[in-house]
Design a protein around this motif. Structure first.
Motif, PDB file in Angstrom:
ATOM      1  N   ASN A 181     105.850 -24.594  -1.132  1.00 25.55           N
ATOM      2  CA  ASN A 181     107.059 -25.401  -0.916  1.00 25.55           C
ATOM      3  C   ASN A 181     107.779 -25.694  -2.223  1.00 25.55           C
ATOM      4  O   ASN A 181     109.020 -25.637  -2.291  1.00 25.55           O
ATOM      5  CB  ASN A 181     106.725 -26.699  -0.198  1.00 25.55           C
ATOM      6  CG  ASN A 181     107.982 -27.409   0.299  1.00 25.55           C
ATOM      7  OD1 ASN A 181     108.805 -26.829   1.001  1.00 25.55           O
ATOM      8  ND2 ASN A 181     108.133 -28.671  -0.096  1.00 25.55           N
TER       9      ASN A 181
ATOM     10  N   SER B  17     101.354 -19.349   8.933  1.00 27.37           N
ATOM     11  CA  SER B  17     102.797 -19.587   8.872  1.00 27.37           C
ATOM     12  C   SER B  17     103.352 -19.161   7.515  1.00 27.37           C
ATOM     13  O   SER B  17     102.888 -19.628   6.468  1.00 27.37           O
ATOM     14  CB  SER B  17     103.089 -21.068   9.107  1.00 27.37           C
ATOM     15  OG  SER B  17     104.473 -21.320   9.089  1.00 27.37           O
TER      16      SER B  17
ATOM     17  N   THR C 147     114.701 -27.704   5.700  1.00 29.08           N
ATOM     18  CA  THR C 147     114.249 -27.580   7.092  1.00 29.08           C
ATOM     19  C   THR C 147     113.866 -28.911   7.708  1.00 29.08           C
ATOM     20  O   THR C 147     113.893 -29.070   8.924  1.00 29.08           O
ATOM     21  CB  THR C 147     113.035 -26.649   7.184  1.00 29.08           C
ATOM     22  OG1 THR C 147     111.923 -27.241   6.479  1.00 29.08           O
ATOM     23  CG2 THR C 147     113.346 -25.283   6.591  1.00 29.08           C
TER      24      THR C 147
ATOM     25  N   THR D 242     106.483 -19.232   5.087  1.00 29.76           N
ATOM     26  CA  THR D 242     107.697 -20.031   4.899  1.00 29.76           C
ATOM     27  C   THR D 242     108.419 -19.597   3.634  1.00 29.76           C
ATOM     28  O   THR D 242     107.790 -19.308   2.617  1.00 29.76           O
ATOM     29  CB  THR D 242     107.361 -21.530   4.803  1.00 29.76           C
ATOM     30  OG1 THR D 242     106.586 -21.768   3.615  1.00 29.76           O
ATOM     31  CG2 THR D 242     106.575 -21.984   6.019  1.00 29.76           C
TER      32      THR D 242
ATOM     33  N   SER E 176     111.260 -27.546   2.402  1.00 29.47           N
ATOM     34  CA  SER E 176     111.282 -28.647   3.366  1.00 29.47           C
ATOM     35  C   SER E 176     112.489 -29.541   3.174  1.00 29.47           C
ATOM     36  O   SER E 176     112.887 -30.254   4.099  1.00 29.47           O
ATOM     37  CB  SER E 176     110.001 -29.471   3.246  1.00 29.47           C
ATOM     38  OG  SER E 176     109.869 -30.011   1.940  1.00 29.47           O
TER      39      SER E 176
ATOM     40  N   PRO F 254     105.490 -24.656  14.105  1.00 31.55           N
ATOM     41  CA  PRO F 254     105.441 -23.466  13.260  1.00 31.55           C
ATOM     42  C   PRO F 254     105.026 -22.237  14.059  1.00 31.55           C
ATOM     43  O   PRO F 254     104.400 -22.346  15.119  1.00 31.55           O
ATOM     44  CB  PRO F 254     104.382 -23.821  12.217  1.00 31.55           C
ATOM     45  CG  PRO F 254     103.488 -24.799  12.926  1.00 31.55           C
ATOM     46  CD  PRO F 254     104.399 -25.599  13.814  1.00 31.55           C
TER      47      PRO F 254
END
Length: 632
Positions: free
Chosen positions: A115, A162, A171, A164, A168, A177
């Motif tokens: 992230n 998941s 999103t 990504t 965040s 997910p």
């Protein structure tokens, strides 16, 4: 990284993002974007570079700490379990389940890294203050590299979970997910690492720990090779070989080279010498540790890996003079992981004077009297340990010295092996030797007559290869607790106390790249001559110059199984082995029973990936659709 970089790891870069993971500011003397919105905060170069610094944070919780050892090194052919900790990883028993706390630590830590990196990549184009597009790309390439590294761990540990790419901050919470395929993970991993090879600088500009091209090419080679387990073996092997040879062939451009042996010390010994730790020509990607001011995540609490591999110098060896408070061999109360018979007596040649120095450079196996006073062999010691009665009254000399100031400049401590390292009685052994744990079997006469306690493979292993089990009033209760202890992360210069070690920790190093190239050469086009060349370069530097010819192997000997064994000798304890077995198809019941019969519960239908942490499954809105990994 140098101190200014470590300071920046404390900056607040986004109130919402950082408060969610419990990180707070430790210094705010340059710039603090915590009071502004995300877009504004990351618009400025200082705030953006602070964000990129956070991408490194996850390294500090998986290397030099217990959380990485179980998942990356245990449950393999190299290590057995001593105590009850981490038995899910070492034995594959019922403790390997979705509630296992270490799994949640790995899951959360790697996804946090992803992230941070997603955020840095997403906002890169909006950042002001870079002098050129090239300068901007060099910075965001760090995030691309670290996202590739974190996703590699996620897909290897948990499979197709998941994937990504959007932070965040954009999103919001993802409540439902979806899974991605392992191939999709590798597509992104490879793409990220290629970007890193193209845009990272050849060398760092004074900040130890910053990733550069050498890390990117090494990780790219590693990822391509690991991807061979998914298919398209020749093409992935070709690309792995290409990336590895970029480093091997052009090492001078990247400042990398294997340490070379001389008449006194092997290159492998120089590799692990504390004198070379902070500027190591073989370290390609490291966890850089600030040893002078402790500006690390968790401060001085670094280098804990070593304590989990240590023999019992606190109690079992104590009658002979060993001491837990002696800092070099560290805190010995954990006693979790010890070497398998396969590692000690098959991978390493079980003889007293092999050409290969890697056993003696990988393990402590000579423990010296560190009690601050001489130890006199008593009648009770002779009786209990089956020693020659003539040894009663023999003096084992103290070897400990105090007031040894360490390199960080703020700690004085003491260790064994400083004083009285002499053989005044001319028996061929140092007079301060207390406990000796060779990987070769010594004769009954030697074990009886020599003036120190000897514990060898005949004392450690049962006929079936398993570690001896403690029995009431049996010497096995004692002999199973004294064994060779991993010492790669114990160079004296960076021992802070009996628990912490402040050396840099290599995550990928050049010796592994040579072995990646050898394996890839076989998989790509069965080029046994090229594989032989790379394997012999690694093997020869493991011997002093006068014995290097003994280390050379012929092209016909260099098979995939030989390379796996060579990786065991070269990389034991470096948090790599579980991935090796997975890639090479050795996570099987038959292989593990042959090499580590203490593993009793391995199930190939489930244990080639870990369970998804239950805390994650409980938090999402679609646990049935997302699904637990099979058979958990």
């Amino acid at each position: 990284m140098k101190n200014t970089t470590m300071k920046r790891l404390g900056y607040k870069i986004s109130f919402g993002l950082l408060m969610a993971v419990g990180i707070s500011s430790c210094t705010l003397d340059e710039w603090n974007p915590s009071t502004v919105d995300v877009e504004t905060g990351y618009k400025y170069r200082d705030g953006y570079e602070s964000l990129v610094n956070y991408c490194y944070d996850g390294l500090y919780y998986f290397y030099g700490k217990i959380d990485g050892i179980g998942a990356m090194e245990m449950g393999t052919d190299l290590w057995a379990n001593v105590a009850n900790a981490e038995t899910g990883f070492t034995l594959y028993n019922s403790n390997m389940n979705a509630q296992l706390g270490t799994l949640a630590t790995i899951w959360n830590g790697m996804y946090a890294t992803v992230n941070y990196c997603n955020t840095a990549i997403y906002y890169a184009d909006q950042v002001e203050g870079f002098g050129s597009e090239e300068e901007r790309n060099a910075k965001v390439a760090e995030a691309y590299f670290l996202r590739g590294w974190a996703n590699w761990h996620l897909v290897e540990q948990f499979g197709g979970v998941s994937l990504t790419t959007v932070p965040s901050t954009e999103t919001g919470p993802v409540n439902s997910p979806v899974r991605s395929s392992e191939q999709a993970f590798y597509d992104l991993i490879i793409s990220d690492l290629i970007f890193a090879t193209e845009h990272l600088p050849n060398r760092s500009e004074g900040e130890r720990g910053r990733v550069t091209k050498k890390a990117a090419y090494a990780m790219l080679a590693k990822a391509y090779l690991q991807r061979t387990r998914l298919g398209d073996v020749q093409e992935n092997a070709r690309l792995a070989l290409e990336a590895a040879e970029e480093l091997i062939t052009n090492g001078s451009a990247y400042g990398v080279s294997l340490y070379q042996s001389d008449d006194e010390q092997s290159g492998f010994g120089k590799l692990w010498s504390g004198a070379n730790n902070k500027n190591n020509t073989e370290f390609l990607f490291i966890e850089a540790v600030d040893h002078t001011e402790g500006r690390n995540p968790e401060g001085w609490n670094r280098g804990r890996t070593r304590q989990y591999y240590l023999a019992d110098t606190r109690t079992t060896g104590a009658p002979w003079g060993t001491q837990e408070n002696e800092t070099w061999t560290g805190r010995s109360n954990s006693r979790n992981f010890k070497p398998t018979k396969y590692l000690l007596t098959e991978l390493f040649e079980p003889v007293s004077d092999p050409a290969d120095t890697r056993f003696k450079e990988t393990f402590f196996y000579e423990y010296y009297n560190a009690k601050w006073e001489d130890v006199t062999i008593s009648q009770s010691m002779v009786n209990q340990y089956g020693k020659n009665p003539d040894l009663v009254g023999h003096v084992i000399k103290n070897t400990a010295a105090g007031d040894v100031t360490l390199v960080q400049g703020n700690t004085s401590t003491w260790r064994m092996g400083v004083e009285n390292m002499v053989d005044d009685n001319d028996d061929g052994w140092l007079d301060g030797l207390s406990v000796f744990t060779p990987n070769w079997v010594m004769s009954a006469a030697e074990k009886r007559d020599l003036p120190f306690w000897i514990v060898d493979p005949s004392d450690w292993y049962q006929a079936d290869g398993r570690w001896v089990q403690p029995e009431s009033n049996s010497m096995a209760t004692y002999t199973r607790e004294v064994y060779p202890s991993l010492k790669k992360f114990s160079s004296w210069e960076y021992v802070m106390d009996r628990q912490y070690w402040l050396g840099d920790i290599p995550i990928i190093r050049l010796g592994e790249v040579y072995l990646i190239a050898a394996e890839a050469a076989l998989l790509y086009n069965n080029d046994v001559n090229k594989a032989q060349q790379y394997v012999n370069q690694v093997r020869k530097r493991a011997a002093v110059t006068s014995r290097q010819s003994e280390m050379e192997v012929g092209a016909g000997e260099v098979t995939l199984d030989f390379i796996l064994a060579e990786r065991g000798r070269e990389l034991a304890g470096e948090q790599i082995r579980w991935y090796d077995l997975k890639r090479m198809g050795k996570l099987t019941t038959d292989y593990l029973q042959a090499t580590n019969p203490d593993i009793r519960f391995f199930d190939a239908n489930k244990h080639t990936v870990r369970p998804v942490p239950q805390s994650f499954m409980d938090a999402i809105a679609n646990p049935q659709e997302f699904g637990q990994n099979p058979n958990y």
